[in-house]
Design a protein around this motif. Structure first.
Motif, PDB file in Angstrom:
ATOM      1  N   PHE A  25       6.714  -3.783 -14.275  1.00  0.00           N
ATOM      2  CA  PHE A  25       5.671  -2.954 -14.863  1.00  0.00           C
ATOM      3  C   PHE A  25       4.397  -3.057 -14.036  1.00  0.00           C
ATOM      4  CE2 PHE A  25       8.430  -3.960 -18.519  1.00  0.00           C
ATOM      5  CZ  PHE A  25       8.768  -2.672 -18.869  1.00  0.00           C
ATOM      6  N   LEU A  26       3.412  -2.205 -14.377  1.00  0.00           N
ATOM      7  CA  LEU A  26       2.129  -2.162 -13.680  1.00  0.00           C
ATOM      8  C   LEU A  26       1.037  -2.734 -14.564  1.00  0.00           C
ATOM      9  CD1 LEU A  26       2.536   1.476 -12.448  1.00  0.00           C
ATOM     10  CD2 LEU A  26       2.450  -0.522 -10.955  1.00  0.00           C
ATOM     11  N   CYS A  27       0.228  -3.587 -13.994  1.00  0.00           N
ATOM     12  CA  CYS A  27      -0.911  -4.170 -14.691  1.00  0.00           C
ATOM     13  C   CYS A  27      -2.175  -3.613 -14.043  1.00  0.00           C
ATOM     14  CB  CYS A  27      -0.881  -5.688 -14.557  1.00  0.00           C
ATOM     15  SG  CYS A  27      -2.296  -6.513 -15.279  1.00  0.00           S
ATOM     16  N   SER A  28      -2.992  -2.903 -14.820  1.00  0.00           N
ATOM     17  CA  SER A  28      -4.230  -2.343 -14.297  1.00  0.00           C
ATOM     18  C   SER A  28      -5.372  -2.727 -15.214  1.00  0.00           C
ATOM     19  CB  SER A  28      -4.132  -0.817 -14.194  1.00  0.00           C
ATOM     20  OG  SER A  28      -4.119  -0.243 -15.486  1.00  0.00           O
ATOM     21  N   THR A  29      -6.597  -2.429 -14.812  1.00  0.00           N
ATOM     22  CA  THR A  29      -7.747  -2.747 -15.656  1.00  0.00           C
ATOM     23  C   THR A  29      -7.711  -1.954 -16.952  1.00  0.00           C
ATOM     24  OG1 THR A  29      -9.050  -1.089 -14.496  1.00  0.00           O
ATOM     25  CG2 THR A  29      -9.221  -3.368 -13.726  1.00  0.00           C
ATOM     26  N   ALA A  30      -7.005  -0.826 -16.947  1.00  0.00           N
ATOM     27  CA  ALA A  30      -6.919  -0.028 -18.165  1.00  0.00           C
ATOM     28  C   ALA A  30      -6.049  -0.699 -19.226  1.00  0.00           C
ATOM     29  CB  ALA A  30      -6.368   1.357 -17.848  1.00  0.00           C
ATOM     30  N   SER A  31      -5.059  -1.459 -18.809  1.00  0.00           N
ATOM     31  CA  SER A  31      -4.161  -2.090 -19.763  1.00  0.00           C
ATOM     32  C   SER A  31      -3.459  -3.272 -19.111  1.00  0.00           C
ATOM     33  CB  SER A  31      -3.134  -1.076 -20.268  1.00  0.00           C
ATOM     34  OG  SER A  31      -2.280  -1.672 -21.193  1.00  0.00           O
TER      35      SER A  31
ATOM     36  N   VAL B  33      -2.655   3.911  -3.427  1.00  0.00           N
ATOM     37  CA  VAL B  33      -2.821   2.807  -4.359  1.00  0.00           C
ATOM     38  C   VAL B  33      -2.375   1.535  -3.644  1.00  0.00           C
ATOM     39  CG1 VAL B  33      -0.537   3.069  -5.422  1.00  0.00           C
ATOM     40  CG2 VAL B  33      -2.373   1.987  -6.717  1.00  0.00           C
ATOM     41  N   GLU B  34      -3.090   0.434  -3.890  1.00  0.00           N
ATOM     42  CA  GLU B  34      -2.712  -0.860  -3.344  1.00  0.00           C
ATOM     43  C   GLU B  34      -2.275  -1.756  -4.500  1.00  0.00           C
ATOM     44  OE1 GLU B  34      -4.265  -4.468  -0.456  1.00  0.00           O
ATOM     45  OE2 GLU B  34      -5.702  -2.956  -1.132  1.00  0.00           O
ATOM     46  N   LEU B  35      -1.098  -2.363  -4.340  1.00  0.00           N
ATOM     47  CA  LEU B  35      -0.520  -3.216  -5.372  1.00  0.00           C
ATOM     48  C   LEU B  35      -0.355  -4.633  -4.838  1.00  0.00           C
ATOM     49  CD1 LEU B  35       2.426  -0.848  -6.397  1.00  0.00           C
ATOM     50  CD2 LEU B  35       0.179  -0.993  -7.469  1.00  0.00           C
TER      51      LEU B  35
ATOM     52  N   LEU C 295       6.015  -7.907 -12.443  1.00  0.00           N
ATOM     53  CA  LEU C 295       4.716  -7.295 -12.725  1.00  0.00           C
ATOM     54  C   LEU C 295       3.945  -7.041 -11.436  1.00  0.00           C
ATOM     55  CD1 LEU C 295       2.817  -6.421 -15.054  1.00  0.00           C
ATOM     56  CD2 LEU C 295       1.825  -8.712 -14.937  1.00  0.00           C
ATOM     57  N   TRP C 296       3.590  -5.771 -11.231  1.00  0.00           N
ATOM     58  CA  TRP C 296       2.719  -5.375 -10.121  1.00  0.00           C
ATOM     59  C   TRP C 296       1.287  -5.327 -10.632  1.00  0.00           C
ATOM     60  CZ3 TRP C 296       4.063  -5.079  -5.220  1.00  0.00           C
ATOM     61  CH2 TRP C 296       5.375  -4.779  -4.861  1.00  0.00           C
ATOM     62  N   GLY C 297       0.339  -5.844  -9.874  1.00  0.00           N
ATOM     63  CA  GLY C 297      -1.077  -5.704 -10.182  1.00  0.00           C
ATOM     64  C   GLY C 297      -1.649  -4.557  -9.360  1.00  0.00           C
ATOM     65  N   VAL C 298      -2.429  -3.691  -9.999  1.00  0.00           N
ATOM     66  CA  VAL C 298      -3.076  -2.584  -9.295  1.00  0.00           C
ATOM     67  C   VAL C 298      -4.408  -3.096  -8.763  1.00  0.00           C
ATOM     68  CG1 VAL C 298      -3.986  -0.249  -9.482  1.00  0.00           C
ATOM     69  CG2 VAL C 298      -1.957  -0.908 -10.804  1.00  0.00           C
ATOM     70  N   LEU C 299      -4.526  -3.215  -7.424  1.00  0.00           N
ATOM     71  CA  LEU C 299      -5.743  -3.742  -6.805  1.00  0.00           C
ATOM     72  C   LEU C 299      -6.771  -2.661  -6.543  1.00  0.00           C
ATOM     73  CD1 LEU C 299      -4.295  -6.229  -4.188  1.00  0.00           C
ATOM     74  CD2 LEU C 299      -5.426  -6.758  -6.325  1.00  0.00           C
ATOM     75  N   GLU C 300      -6.337  -1.596  -5.921  1.00  0.00           N
ATOM     76  CA  GLU C 300      -7.272  -0.548  -5.519  1.00  0.00           C
ATOM     77  C   GLU C 300      -6.560   0.781  -5.552  1.00  0.00           C
ATOM     78  OE1 GLU C 300     -10.049   0.656  -1.709  1.00  0.00           O
ATOM     79  OE2 GLU C 300      -9.004  -1.242  -1.705  1.00  0.00           O
ATOM     80  N   ASN C 301      -7.308   1.814  -5.902  1.00  0.00           N
ATOM     81  CA  ASN C 301      -6.762   3.164  -5.894  1.00  0.00           C
ATOM     82  C   ASN C 301      -7.885   4.135  -5.629  1.00  0.00           C
ATOM     83  OD1 ASN C 301      -7.898   4.116  -8.555  1.00  0.00           O
ATOM     84  ND2 ASN C 301      -6.838   2.261  -9.146  1.00  0.00           N
TER      85      ASN C 301
ATOM     86  N   LEU D 118       0.863  -1.181   0.000  1.00  0.00           N
ATOM     87  CA  LEU D 118       0.000   0.000   0.000  1.00  0.00           C
ATOM     88  C   LEU D 118       0.893   1.222   0.000  1.00  0.00           C
ATOM     89  CD1 LEU D 118      -2.908   1.138   0.283  1.00  0.00           C
ATOM     90  CD2 LEU D 118      -2.509   1.179   2.728  1.00  0.00           C
ATOM     91  N   ILE D 119       0.650   2.127  -0.953  1.00  0.00           N
ATOM     92  CA  ILE D 119       1.419   3.364  -1.046  1.00  0.00           C
ATOM     93  C   ILE D 119       0.455   4.510  -0.812  1.00  0.00           C
ATOM     94  CG2 ILE D 119       2.918   4.771  -2.488  1.00  0.00           C
ATOM     95  CD1 ILE D 119       3.537   2.211  -4.068  1.00  0.00           C
ATOM     96  N   PHE D 120       0.804   5.382   0.130  1.00  0.00           N
ATOM     97  CA  PHE D 120      -0.086   6.447   0.594  1.00  0.00           C
ATOM     98  C   PHE D 120       0.663   7.767   0.560  1.00  0.00           C
ATOM     99  CE2 PHE D 120      -1.693   9.053   4.107  1.00  0.00           C
ATOM    100  CZ  PHE D 120      -3.054   9.054   3.834  1.00  0.00           C
TER     101      PHE D 120
END
Length: 89
Positions: free
Chosen positions: A36-42, A59-61, A68-74, A16-18
């Motif tokens: 890299f970052l994996c999000s619902t956008a791409s 943001v929570e990863l 590869l980091w997954g973006v869980l919540e932001n 979690l990054i705040f």
């Protein structure tokens, strides 16, 4: 603006990054960890930066692989530059 580099992910580990300040925080994922970052956008993106703008933005990863980091919540992914927001690029 403050910049940080995030270490490579560990699969299954959450982070979690705040942003506790009113300024902007830039978190790079590709400099040190080469991840890299994996999000619902791409889902197959080469995104490598997280910008947290405004106090309370977060943001929570989760580590999907060691590269590869997954973006869980932001708080919000947007291009608007007012209020609390999270931008991934």
């Amino acid at each position: 603006t403050t910049a940080y580099n995030l270490a490579a992910p560990v699969p299954g580990v959450r982070k979690l990054i705040f942003n506790p300040t009113t300024g902007q925080v830039n978190v790079g994922t590709t400099v040190v960890g080469a991840a890299f970052l994996c999000s619902t956008a791409s889902a197959a993106s080469t995104q490598g930066n997280i910008f947290l703008v405004g106090k309370g933005a977060y943001v929570e990863l989760i580590g999907l692989t060691t590269a590869l980091w997954g973006v869980l919540e932001n708080l919000a992914i947007t291009s608007v530059t007012t209020g609390n927001l999270v931008q991934i690029s």
